[in-house]
Design a protein around this motif. Structure first.
Motif, PDB file in Angstrom:
ATOM      1  N   VAL A  67       0.836  -1.207   0.000  1.00  0.00           N
ATOM      2  CA  VAL A  67       0.000   0.000   0.000  1.00  0.00           C
ATOM      3  C   VAL A  67       0.874   1.261   0.000  1.00  0.00           C
ATOM      4  O   VAL A  67       0.631   2.205  -0.768  1.00  0.00           O
ATOM      5  CB  VAL A  67      -0.958   0.000   1.215  1.00  0.00           C
ATOM      6  CG1 VAL A  67      -1.581   1.360   1.429  1.00  0.00           C
ATOM      7  CG2 VAL A  67      -2.023  -1.064   1.036  1.00  0.00           C
ATOM      8  N   PHE A  68       1.911   1.282   0.838  1.00  0.00           N
ATOM      9  CA  PHE A  68       2.773   2.457   0.877  1.00  0.00           C
ATOM     10  C   PHE A  68       3.620   2.586  -0.382  1.00  0.00           C
ATOM     11  O   PHE A  68       3.947   3.695  -0.796  1.00  0.00           O
ATOM     12  CB  PHE A  68       3.653   2.442   2.131  1.00  0.00           C
ATOM     13  CG  PHE A  68       2.924   2.929   3.342  1.00  0.00           C
ATOM     14  CD1 PHE A  68       2.718   4.279   3.543  1.00  0.00           C
ATOM     15  CD2 PHE A  68       2.422   2.040   4.272  1.00  0.00           C
ATOM     16  CE1 PHE A  68       2.038   4.746   4.647  1.00  0.00           C
ATOM     17  CE2 PHE A  68       1.742   2.490   5.385  1.00  0.00           C
ATOM     18  CZ  PHE A  68       1.541   3.846   5.574  1.00  0.00           C
ATOM     19  N   LEU A  69       3.956   1.484  -1.031  1.00  0.00           N
ATOM     20  CA  LEU A  69       4.677   1.553  -2.296  1.00  0.00           C
ATOM     21  C   LEU A  69       3.778   2.126  -3.389  1.00  0.00           C
ATOM     22  O   LEU A  69       4.222   2.946  -4.207  1.00  0.00           O
ATOM     23  CB  LEU A  69       5.179   0.164  -2.690  1.00  0.00           C
ATOM     24  CG  LEU A  69       6.180   0.101  -3.825  1.00  0.00           C
ATOM     25  CD1 LEU A  69       7.462   0.838  -3.436  1.00  0.00           C
ATOM     26  CD2 LEU A  69       6.474  -1.331  -4.179  1.00  0.00           C
ATOM     27  N   VAL A  70       2.510   1.743  -3.391  1.00  0.00           N
ATOM     28  CA  VAL A  70       1.554   2.306  -4.345  1.00  0.00           C
ATOM     29  C   VAL A  70       1.361   3.803  -4.080  1.00  0.00           C
ATOM     30  O   VAL A  70       1.294   4.612  -5.019  1.00  0.00           O
ATOM     31  CB  VAL A  70       0.215   1.543  -4.285  1.00  0.00           C
ATOM     32  CG1 VAL A  70      -0.887   2.278  -5.018  1.00  0.00           C
ATOM     33  CG2 VAL A  70       0.386   0.139  -4.840  1.00  0.00           C
ATOM     34  N   LEU A  71       1.287   4.190  -2.801  1.00  0.00           N
ATOM     35  CA  LEU A  71       1.179   5.610  -2.466  1.00  0.00           C
ATOM     36  C   LEU A  71       2.403   6.392  -2.941  1.00  0.00           C
ATOM     37  O   LEU A  71       2.284   7.535  -3.382  1.00  0.00           O
ATOM     38  CB  LEU A  71       0.985   5.793  -0.961  1.00  0.00           C
ATOM     39  CG  LEU A  71      -0.385   5.441  -0.414  1.00  0.00           C
ATOM     40  CD1 LEU A  71      -0.375   5.505   1.098  1.00  0.00           C
ATOM     41  CD2 LEU A  71      -1.442   6.343  -0.987  1.00  0.00           C
ATOM     42  N   PHE A  72       3.584   5.772  -2.867  1.00  0.00           N
ATOM     43  CA  PHE A  72       4.807   6.402  -3.369  1.00  0.00           C
ATOM     44  C   PHE A  72       4.685   6.692  -4.867  1.00  0.00           C
ATOM     45  O   PHE A  72       4.954   7.816  -5.319  1.00  0.00           O
ATOM     46  CB  PHE A  72       6.003   5.490  -3.088  1.00  0.00           C
ATOM     47  CG  PHE A  72       7.249   5.852  -3.840  1.00  0.00           C
ATOM     48  CD1 PHE A  72       7.978   6.969  -3.484  1.00  0.00           C
ATOM     49  CD2 PHE A  72       7.686   5.082  -4.898  1.00  0.00           C
ATOM     50  CE1 PHE A  72       9.130   7.312  -4.172  1.00  0.00           C
ATOM     51  CE2 PHE A  72       8.825   5.407  -5.588  1.00  0.00           C
ATOM     52  CZ  PHE A  72       9.554   6.524  -5.226  1.00  0.00           C
ATOM     53  N   TYR A  73       4.268   5.697  -5.640  1.00  0.00           N
ATOM     54  CA  TYR A  73       4.157   5.897  -7.083  1.00  0.00           C
ATOM     55  C   TYR A  73       3.037   6.876  -7.444  1.00  0.00           C
ATOM     56  O   TYR A  73       3.170   7.661  -8.387  1.00  0.00           O
ATOM     57  CB  TYR A  73       3.968   4.560  -7.799  1.00  0.00           C
ATOM     58  CG  TYR A  73       5.247   3.779  -7.892  1.00  0.00           C
ATOM     59  CD1 TYR A  73       6.343   4.272  -8.588  1.00  0.00           C
ATOM     60  CD2 TYR A  73       5.375   2.548  -7.264  1.00  0.00           C
ATOM     61  CE1 TYR A  73       7.526   3.566  -8.665  1.00  0.00           C
ATOM     62  CE2 TYR A  73       6.553   1.836  -7.334  1.00  0.00           C
ATOM     63  CZ  TYR A  73       7.626   2.354  -8.037  1.00  0.00           C
ATOM     64  OH  TYR A  73       8.800   1.654  -8.108  1.00  0.00           O
ATOM     65  N   LEU A  74       1.940   6.837  -6.698  1.00  0.00           N
ATOM     66  CA  LEU A  74       0.870   7.813  -6.941  1.00  0.00           C
ATOM     67  C   LEU A  74       1.340   9.238  -6.664  1.00  0.00           C
ATOM     68  O   LEU A  74       0.984  10.175  -7.392  1.00  0.00           O
ATOM     69  CB  LEU A  74      -0.347   7.480  -6.083  1.00  0.00           C
ATOM     70  CG  LEU A  74      -1.192   6.309  -6.532  1.00  0.00           C
ATOM     71  CD1 LEU A  74      -2.288   6.027  -5.511  1.00  0.00           C
ATOM     72  CD2 LEU A  74      -1.791   6.563  -7.894  1.00  0.00           C
ATOM     73  N   THR A  75       2.136   9.402  -5.618  1.00  0.00           N
ATOM     74  CA  THR A  75       2.666  10.720  -5.301  1.00  0.00           C
ATOM     75  C   THR A  75       3.603  11.210  -6.403  1.00  0.00           C
ATOM     76  O   THR A  75       3.579  12.389  -6.763  1.00  0.00           O
ATOM     77  CB  THR A  75       3.398  10.692  -3.951  1.00  0.00           C
ATOM     78  OG1 THR A  75       2.516  10.173  -2.967  1.00  0.00           O
ATOM     79  CG2 THR A  75       3.843  12.080  -3.529  1.00  0.00           C
ATOM     80  N   LEU A  76       4.422  10.317  -6.931  1.00  0.00           N
ATOM     81  CA  LEU A  76       5.302  10.707  -8.038  1.00  0.00           C
ATOM     82  C   LEU A  76       4.503  11.125  -9.272  1.00  0.00           C
ATOM     83  O   LEU A  76       4.825  12.140  -9.914  1.00  0.00           O
ATOM     84  CB  LEU A  76       6.254   9.576  -8.395  1.00  0.00           C
ATOM     85  CG  LEU A  76       7.430   9.346  -7.466  1.00  0.00           C
ATOM     86  CD1 LEU A  76       8.298   8.220  -7.991  1.00  0.00           C
ATOM     87  CD2 LEU A  76       8.254  10.605  -7.309  1.00  0.00           C
ATOM     88  N   CYS A  77       3.464  10.361  -9.602  1.00  0.00           N
ATOM     89  CA  CYS A  77       2.615  10.723 -10.751  1.00  0.00           C
ATOM     90  C   CYS A  77       1.912  12.051 -10.517  1.00  0.00           C
ATOM     91  O   CYS A  77       1.815  12.883 -11.426  1.00  0.00           O
ATOM     92  CB  CYS A  77       1.605   9.621 -11.016  1.00  0.00           C
ATOM     93  SG  CYS A  77       2.339   8.096 -11.589  1.00  0.00           S
TER      94      CYS A  77
END
Length: 101
Positions: free
Chosen positions: A24-34
């Protein structure tokens, strides 16, 4: 839901295991980058003239968003390491307990 959690199953941190939380936190990382890339692109598209104020705004939003992304990535990595430590120190024996009953 994790079968190893015996108490307080209604709390959100018990709904996912450490592996699920790290994902979940890895997905949040990529969403933040996008989101950061989209935000910077929107600033440059909407700005009629690129001057000092626009660059300060870009740097401000870029730094704040990247700080949040690094925080999400750090939490994901810490959870991943905690999962490996937990498996090494105290492996979950839920499947063997269920078979014994």
């Amino acid at each position: 839901m994790s079968k190893c959690c015996k108490c307080a199953k209604w709390l959100p941190h018990n709904w996912l295991c450490l592996k699920g939380l790290s994902i979940v936190f890895l997905v949040l990382f990529y969403l933040t980058l996008c989101f950061t890339i989209a935000q910077i692109a929107t600033i440059f598209i909407q700005a009629p003239i690129i001057d000092r104020q626009i660059w300060l705004m870009v740097v401000y939003y870029l730094c704040s968003d990247l700080l949040a992304a690094v925080a999400f990535l750090t939490v994901a990595k810490v959870l991943k390491v905690l999962r490996k430590i937990k498996e090494a120190v105290a492996p979950c024996n839920c499947s063997t307990d269920a078979e014994a009953k």
